[in-house]
Design an enzyme around this catalytic site. Structure first.
Site, PDB file in Angstrom:
ATOM      1  N   MET A 141       0.654  -1.210  -0.145  1.00  6.60           N
ATOM      2  CA  MET A 141       0.293   0.157  -0.103  1.00  6.60           C
ATOM      3  C   MET A 141       0.932   1.434   0.082  1.00  6.60           C
ATOM      4  SD  MET A 141      -2.772  -1.593  -0.330  1.00  6.60           S
ATOM      5  CE  MET A 141      -4.011  -0.196  -0.148  1.00  6.60           C
ATOM      6  N   ARG A 142       2.391   1.671  -0.429  1.00  8.06           N
ATOM      7  CA  ARG A 142       2.729   2.143  -1.343  1.00  8.06           C
ATOM      8  C   ARG A 142       2.846   2.347  -2.179  1.00  8.06           C
ATOM      9  NH1 ARG A 142       3.526   4.858   4.187  1.00  8.06           N
ATOM     10  NH2 ARG A 142       3.891   3.291   5.948  1.00  8.06           N
ATOM     11  N   ASN A 163       1.701  -5.050 -10.793  1.00 11.36           N
ATOM     12  CA  ASN A 163       0.826  -4.668  -9.263  1.00 11.36           C
ATOM     13  C   ASN A 163      -0.153  -5.310  -8.970  1.00 11.36           C
ATOM     14  OD1 ASN A 163       0.078  -3.607  -6.747  1.00 11.36           O
ATOM     15  ND2 ASN A 163      -1.127  -1.875  -8.316  1.00 11.36           N
ATOM     16  N   HIS A 165      -4.683  -4.839  -8.261  1.00 10.38           N
ATOM     17  CA  HIS A 165      -5.444  -2.948  -7.926  1.00 10.38           C
ATOM     18  C   HIS A 165      -6.603  -3.487  -8.208  1.00 10.38           C
ATOM     19  CE1 HIS A 165      -6.834   0.562  -7.394  1.00 10.38           C
ATOM     20  NE2 HIS A 165      -7.343   0.569  -7.838  1.00 10.38           N
TER      21      HIS A 165
END
Ligand code: GAR
Length: 277
Positions: A141-142, A163, A165
């Site tokens: 979560m960065r 990633n 999402h």
């Protein structure tokens, strides 16, 4: 990706997580079952309390924590304590990033990128102990800055940070994809796997899965349905990477008014196309 990974079929995967790590679990299971021809070689987290770290330890996979919260606080209090990265590297990262408008308050921008780069330097230091072909963000979560991205993507034409999402990008980028989808009143929700670029959830899309939202659904049931699809989609995309079947290319479109629109997209090569490479 190293040629070696393609030839042996054993992709070396690094993972970063922030929370419960159910996507990490799906990746670990897929490596074990052979759905992914690969191995997870390390799991890192920005959060010392990430329960998902235990999933890695249970399988004797090395873990590390770079406590972003503490680093950001200490850096704000005493930036001199942090000797890496240097000012020129931060300026380069700020010039490339698409996370914050270039016209944003310069002091805020500098503080954001210096603190994040300080944490990212620690991440890189920890990761340097491992050889890896692909870095997967599995509920990390960065936002990563160009400082980090450029050091992992040593060949910019072959991105290697993925990633997942929890929304159908480009809708609902940010920290609460399913929540934003439900609150908007959408009738369809979904998840997206993409390569990381310099923006927030803006990189080239590799795969998406969608499902209908029923009137009887709540945010909890949407999240549950979505996660179940994530656990299928992420391993599938990672395996495509392992097979060398993801080709990032620039698509060029001309609008009716003559404007040219350029966008990096991912072409999924059929298995035959890579025979003999
Ligand atoms: C997942 O829904 C993932 O898509 C999301 O966080 C959750 C992590 O769950 N990621 C993001 O929102 C990234 N911006 P997990 O820790 O159980 O895999």
């Amino acid at each position: 990706m190293s040629k070696n990974a393609r030839m042996t079929g054993n992709l070396r995967i690094g993972a970063l997580i922030s929370g419960s790590g159910s996507n990490l679990q799906a990746i670990l299971d897929a490596c074990e079952s052979g759905k992914i021809s690969g191995t997870v070689v390390f799991v890192g987290s920005d959060n010392p309390n990430a329960t998902g770290l235990q999933r890695a330890s249970d399988r004797n996979i090395p873990t590390f924590v770079v406590d972003y919260g503490t680093i950001i606080r200490r850096h704000r209090e005493n930036p001199e304590r942090f000797n890496a990265p240097d000012a020129a590297d931060i300026q380069t990262a700020m010039g490339r990033q698409h996370l914050m408008p270039q016209e944003a308050d310069p002091a805020k921008r500098l503080q954001f990128f210096s603190t994040r780069a300080a944490a990212e330097a620690e991440l890189l230091l920890n990761m340097a102990a491992y050889r890896f072909d692909l870095l997967v963000l599995a509920g990390f979560m960065r936002n990563l800055t160009p400082y980090f991205i450029d050091r992992v993507n040593s060949d910019p034409t072959h991105p290697r940070i993925m990633n997942i999402h929890p929304a159908l990008l480009p809708a609902f980028a940010g920290v609460d994809g399913y929540g934003d989808t439900v609150r908007y009143g959408c009738k369809v929700a979904g998840c997206t796997v993409h390569f990381i670029d310099y923006g927030e959830d803006t990189g080239p899309i590799i795969g998406q899965k969608a499902f209908a939202i029923a009137d009887t659904d709540s945010l909890d049931t949407v999240r549950k349905k979505g996660l179940e699809l994530e656990w299928q989609l992420y391993p599938t995309c990672i395996q495509l990477f392992a097979e060398g079947r993801l080709q990032v290319m620039e698509a060029v479109h001309r609008l009716k008014n003559g404007t040219e629109v350029r966008r990096k997209t991912v072409r999924i090569l059929p298995p035959d196309d890579i025979a003999g490479t």
